[in-house]
Design an enzyme around this catalytic site. Sequence first.
Site, mmCIF file in Angstrom:
data_model
loop_
_atom_site.group_PDB
_atom_site.id
_atom_site.type_symbol
_atom_site.label_atom_id
_atom_site.label_comp_id
_atom_site.label_asym_id
_atom_site.label_seq_id
_atom_site.Cartn_x
_atom_site.Cartn_y
_atom_site.Cartn_z
ATOM 1 N N CYS A 38 0.885 -1.168 0.000
ATOM 2 C CA CYS A 38 0.000 0.000 0.000
ATOM 3 C C CYS A 38 0.922 1.217 0.000
ATOM 4 C CB CYS A 38 -0.873 -0.060 1.246
ATOM 5 S SG CYS A 38 -1.990 1.333 1.401
ATOM 6 N N CYS A 60 -2.191 14.851 2.950
ATOM 7 C CA CYS A 60 -3.243 14.870 1.933
ATOM 8 C C CYS A 60 -4.101 16.110 2.113
ATOM 9 C CB CYS A 60 -4.108 13.614 2.055
ATOM 10 S SG CYS A 60 -5.377 13.488 0.774
ATOM 11 N N CYS A 85 -10.797 14.237 4.167
ATOM 12 C CA CYS A 85 -11.995 13.421 4.370
ATOM 13 C C CYS A 85 -12.161 13.191 5.871
ATOM 14 C CB CYS A 85 -11.871 12.090 3.635
ATOM 15 S SG CYS A 85 -11.688 12.322 1.858
ATOM 16 N N GLY A 121 -2.337 10.344 0.769
ATOM 17 C CA GLY A 121 -2.397 11.207 -0.402
ATOM 18 C C GLY A 121 -3.453 10.860 -1.425
ATOM 19 N N GLU A 122 -3.683 11.801 -2.326
ATOM 20 C CA GLU A 122 -4.650 11.638 -3.410
ATOM 21 C C GLU A 122 -3.863 11.507 -4.719
ATOM 22 O OE1 GLU A 122 -7.793 10.974 -4.159
ATOM 23 O OE2 GLU A 122 -7.075 11.234 -6.196
ATOM 24 N N SER A 167 -6.240 4.368 -6.446
ATOM 25 C CA SER A 167 -7.461 4.694 -5.703
ATOM 26 C C SER A 167 -7.616 6.203 -5.587
ATOM 27 C CB SER A 167 -7.373 4.067 -4.305
ATOM 28 O OG SER A 167 -8.513 4.390 -3.540
ATOM 29 N N SER A 201 -13.212 5.997 -4.365
ATOM 30 C CA SER A 201 -13.721 6.062 -2.995
ATOM 31 C C SER A 201 -15.066 6.773 -2.991
ATOM 32 C CB SER A 201 -12.710 6.794 -2.105
ATOM 33 O OG SER A 201 -11.565 5.995 -1.934
ATOM 34 N N LEU A 202 -16.114 5.984 -3.038
ATOM 35 C CA LEU A 202 -17.467 6.531 -3.151
ATOM 36 C C LEU A 202 -18.022 6.881 -1.766
ATOM 37 C CD1 LEU A 202 -19.502 6.981 -5.465
ATOM 38 C CD2 LEU A 202 -20.407 4.708 -4.993
ATOM 39 N N CYS A 245 -5.149 4.339 7.928
ATOM 40 C CA CYS A 245 -4.101 5.015 7.171
ATOM 41 C C CYS A 245 -3.629 6.258 7.916
ATOM 42 C CB CYS A 245 -4.604 5.468 5.817
ATOM 43 S SG CYS A 245 -6.114 4.714 5.305
HETATM 44 N N1 SAH Z 1 -7.062 9.451 -1.683
HETATM 45 C C1 SAH Z 1 -7.270 8.133 -2.197
HETATM 46 C C2 SAH Z 1 -6.342 7.076 -1.653
HETATM 47 C C3 SAH Z 1 -6.080 7.084 -0.167
HETATM 48 S S1 SAH Z 1 -7.327 6.449 0.903
HETATM 49 C C4 SAH Z 1 -8.708 7.732 -1.999
HETATM 50 O O1 SAH Z 1 -9.439 8.439 -1.330
HETATM 51 O O2 SAH Z 1 -9.116 6.721 -2.526
HETATM 52 C C5 SAH Z 1 -7.435 4.759 0.526
HETATM 53 C C6 SAH Z 1 -8.641 4.092 1.132
HETATM 54 O O3 SAH Z 1 -8.552 4.024 2.565
HETATM 55 C C7 SAH Z 1 -9.898 4.867 0.819
HETATM 56 O O4 SAH Z 1 -10.887 4.055 0.288
HETATM 57 C C8 SAH Z 1 -10.264 5.414 2.171
HETATM 58 O O5 SAH Z 1 -11.592 5.627 2.271
HETATM 59 C C9 SAH Z 1 -9.785 4.342 3.124
HETATM 60 N N2 SAH Z 1 -9.737 4.841 4.506
HETATM 61 C C10 SAH Z 1 -9.278 6.019 4.953
HETATM 62 N N3 SAH Z 1 -9.477 6.150 6.276
HETATM 63 C C11 SAH Z 1 -10.085 5.024 6.689
HETATM 64 C C12 SAH Z 1 -10.570 4.565 7.948
HETATM 65 N N4 SAH Z 1 -10.475 5.300 9.064
HETATM 66 N N5 SAH Z 1 -11.146 3.340 7.994
HETATM 67 C C13 SAH Z 1 -11.260 2.587 6.867
HETATM 68 N N6 SAH Z 1 -10.824 2.952 5.667
HETATM 69 C C14 SAH Z 1 -10.254 4.171 5.559
#
Ligand code: SAH
Length: 350
Positions: A112, A119, A123, A166-167, A196, A219-220, A338
């Site tokens: 990963c 980032c 979110c 990161g994104e 992702s 990531s929906l 993460c």
């Molecule tokens: N920015 C990208 C990639 C990083 S996050 C994206 O948003 O897809 C990668 C995945 O980890 C995402 O699906 C995200 O929702 C998930 N993630 C982040 N924080 C989390 C948490 N506290 N519990 C479960 N999954 C998490």
Amino acid sequence: MPSISITPVTDRPLLGATLDELNAWVEAQGQPKYRGKQLYQWIYQQGVRSLTDISVFPKSWRAGLADVIVGRSHLRHKSEATDGTVKYLLQLADGQIIETVGIPTQKRLTVCVSSQVGCPMACDFCATGKGGFQRNLEPHEIIDQVLTVQEDFGQRVSNIVFMGMGEPLLNTENVLAAVRSLNQDIGIGQRSITISTVGIPNRIRRLAQHHLQTTLAVSLHAPNQALRQELIPSAQNYSLRALMQECREYVEETGRRVTFEYIVLADFNDKPAHAMELANLLRGFQSHVNLIPYNPISEVDYQRPTEQRLQAFVKALEKNKVTVSIRRSRGLDKDAACGQLRASILEKLA
Ligand code: SAH
């Protein structure tokens, strides 16, 4: 593969360079071209960190190569969970620290990787976002993460997911340069690489133009705009409708199905009505839903769903012909979510 603008290889770390570029570099040093192939193998296969360690190079030449930067990081911290998942904190040349995770299963070794330091997306449920954004990662800093895990496990990496810090689509050029190298120089199949994204306007559409065989994960996290906006601040300027339209174009353009990630938050997005809404959103769409039970982070008070609720959600989706799987979080005993390990270590280092 995408064409990537090439700066002279001497101005940047060697990691990420193609064989042709390394051939040209050794020739510019007055060496025979075959030394380029040797350099290539030592960097990508042997994982050499300094060119002075390349024993097949003549000593006289080697001695003058101490300042050439290969582009490897320093391991600052490592922690292993009982399920075998290993988290690494890697220090970059400018002192920044990133998180990388090695996830072994019976047949695979998945890494990963992070694409940025921190980032900017912020979110609500994500630990990385709480720490703000520092900078984009360079291609060699992404490739290095994979080599580091490969060396530590003593096993070839089979899969890569851009699901660390990161994104990726805010750093598309460097991510694609890293993907090129991981694929061609390290030998990881494009289909075994997942990018992702939380979705950035027009970036999925543009990614599709590269016609990669990599997997796109989106990531929906919510089945409607209102709920999604609550979780993902950037969704305020990017409608779910526009995001889904880009995903549809991605499928048409690449012939690859899209994976939708859906973090399951108890009583927030895990009700039967949400499952119905999600099924309707994805109707007729070549897709797959990956449910991720929420990993608690200290900054917010979402809850993990009960197993019963989770199973009911899966059943409701399946009944509506949605292909679905649950992604069980690995390494739950060690700052699982993460960015959490990094946050806790940075606190200690401060
Ligand atoms: N920015 C990208 C990639 C990083 S996050 C994206 O948003 O897809 C990668 C995945 O980890 C995402 O699906 C995200 O929702 C998930 N993630 C982040 N924080 C989390 C948490 N506290 N519990 C479960 N999954 C998490």
